[in-house]
Design a protein around this motif. Sequence first.
Motif, mmCIF file in Angstrom:
data_model
loop_
_atom_site.group_PDB
_atom_site.id
_atom_site.type_symbol
_atom_site.label_atom_id
_atom_site.label_comp_id
_atom_site.label_asym_id
_atom_site.label_seq_id
_atom_site.Cartn_x
_atom_site.Cartn_y
_atom_site.Cartn_z
ATOM 1 N N ALA A 1 35.828 43.478 47.152
ATOM 2 C CA ALA A 1 34.819 42.879 46.830
ATOM 3 C C ALA A 1 33.122 43.518 46.707
ATOM 4 O O ALA A 1 32.615 43.500 48.421
ATOM 5 N N VAL A 2 32.381 43.748 46.546
ATOM 6 C CA VAL A 2 31.273 44.017 46.767
ATOM 7 C C VAL A 2 30.363 43.226 46.510
ATOM 8 O O VAL A 2 30.302 42.622 44.655
ATOM 9 N N PRO A 3 29.629 42.743 46.998
ATOM 10 C CA PRO A 3 28.187 41.926 46.493
ATOM 11 C C PRO A 3 27.129 42.781 45.641
ATOM 12 O O PRO A 3 26.783 43.840 45.024
ATOM 13 N N GLY A 4 27.756 41.020 44.355
ATOM 14 C CA GLY A 4 26.349 41.858 43.292
ATOM 15 C C GLY A 4 27.333 42.523 42.086
ATOM 16 O O GLY A 4 26.817 43.077 41.042
ATOM 17 N N ARG A 5 28.414 42.400 42.637
ATOM 18 C CA ARG A 5 29.603 43.295 41.014
ATOM 19 C C ARG A 5 31.120 42.480 41.235
ATOM 20 O O ARG A 5 31.442 42.187 42.727
ATOM 21 N N THR A 6 31.786 42.074 40.580
ATOM 22 C CA THR A 6 32.151 41.158 40.434
ATOM 23 C C THR A 6 33.928 42.534 39.976
ATOM 24 O O THR A 6 33.460 43.510 38.762
ATOM 25 N N THR A 7 34.670 42.175 40.860
ATOM 26 C CA THR A 7 35.516 43.898 40.703
ATOM 27 C C THR A 7 36.709 43.020 39.817
ATOM 28 O O THR A 7 36.550 41.596 39.982
ATOM 29 N N PHE A 8 37.766 43.612 39.450
ATOM 30 C CA PHE A 8 39.032 43.105 39.457
ATOM 31 C C PHE A 8 39.862 43.692 39.374
ATOM 32 O O PHE A 8 40.423 45.356 39.509
ATOM 33 N N MET A 9 42.083 43.231 39.798
ATOM 34 C CA MET A 9 42.927 43.978 40.158
ATOM 35 C C MET A 9 43.868 42.722 39.269
ATOM 36 O O MET A 9 43.728 41.971 39.676
ATOM 37 N N THR A 10 44.815 43.759 38.405
ATOM 38 C CA THR A 10 45.838 42.734 37.319
ATOM 39 C C THR A 10 47.111 43.246 38.320
ATOM 40 O O THR A 10 47.077 44.305 38.323
ATOM 41 N N VAL A 11 48.185 42.161 38.606
ATOM 42 C CA VAL A 11 49.279 42.609 39.411
ATOM 43 C C VAL A 11 50.372 41.719 38.093
ATOM 44 O O VAL A 11 50.383 40.626 37.813
#
Length: 256
Positions: free
Chosen positions: A193-203
């Motif tokens: 979880a990075v400030p200023g950036r949206t990351t994702f993971m799909t399970v």
Amino acid sequence: MHGKHLISVALLWAGLTAVGELLVFADLFPTVGSHEAEDFDSIFRFLLILGIPVFTFVIAVVTYAALTWRIRGEAPDGDGPPIRGHGWIPRIWLAITAGLAIFVMIHPGLTGLAKLQSSATAYGWGKEEADLEINVTAFMWQWTFDYPDGTQVTISKGGEVVIPVDKYVKFNVNSIDVVHSLWIPAFRMKIDAVPGRTTFMTVHPTKLGDYRDDQSYRVQCAELCGLDHGKMWLPVRVVTESEFEAWLASLKSQGN
């Protein structure tokens, strides 16, 4: 004597390797709760199968040498003469280990990453399309999970992350302060979880599960983020689709 030592080391190596390879297939891993977990465990076992003979060879040689040629009596005043490797044995050893290193870099290294990452520009792991998308906000030192219908889950509201089984669930993750990391052990998936950036993971959960029965079902911060990092977690429950809908309706009726 030279042949005797080689045979002794070879037998010790074979015994240690056999024990190590048997342990690879023992049921020592955490719960396998998702399709991704199955893939990661298969990759890990494959790497262990390749790496154990190398590891046990080193252990066998060092152990045998330490026991056979250890100093007996008074210690010498200085070091002995240096021994330099030569001949075909070091060359074969270098070729085998270098070949293994290059092989695992390509497969499952590069091939596994290509399979897991949906595109070269995506900041995340897995499919970009999913049956359910949950927006996750990390902050010192808790999580907020926002479901598509407006339901919000925190440690004080809802108190657990509930997702349906046999559905693709995408977590869109961001942080409002420092770097955190969302990790669910039963799924073997982790994303920062990075400030200023949206990351994702799909399970893709493949079995029902509940933190009360198995602590692998939890959201845990896996990035050291400050004083209460260890307390930054939430229970996870994987349920049937009907149970999931009933859970959402229950939270709605409570004003969430």
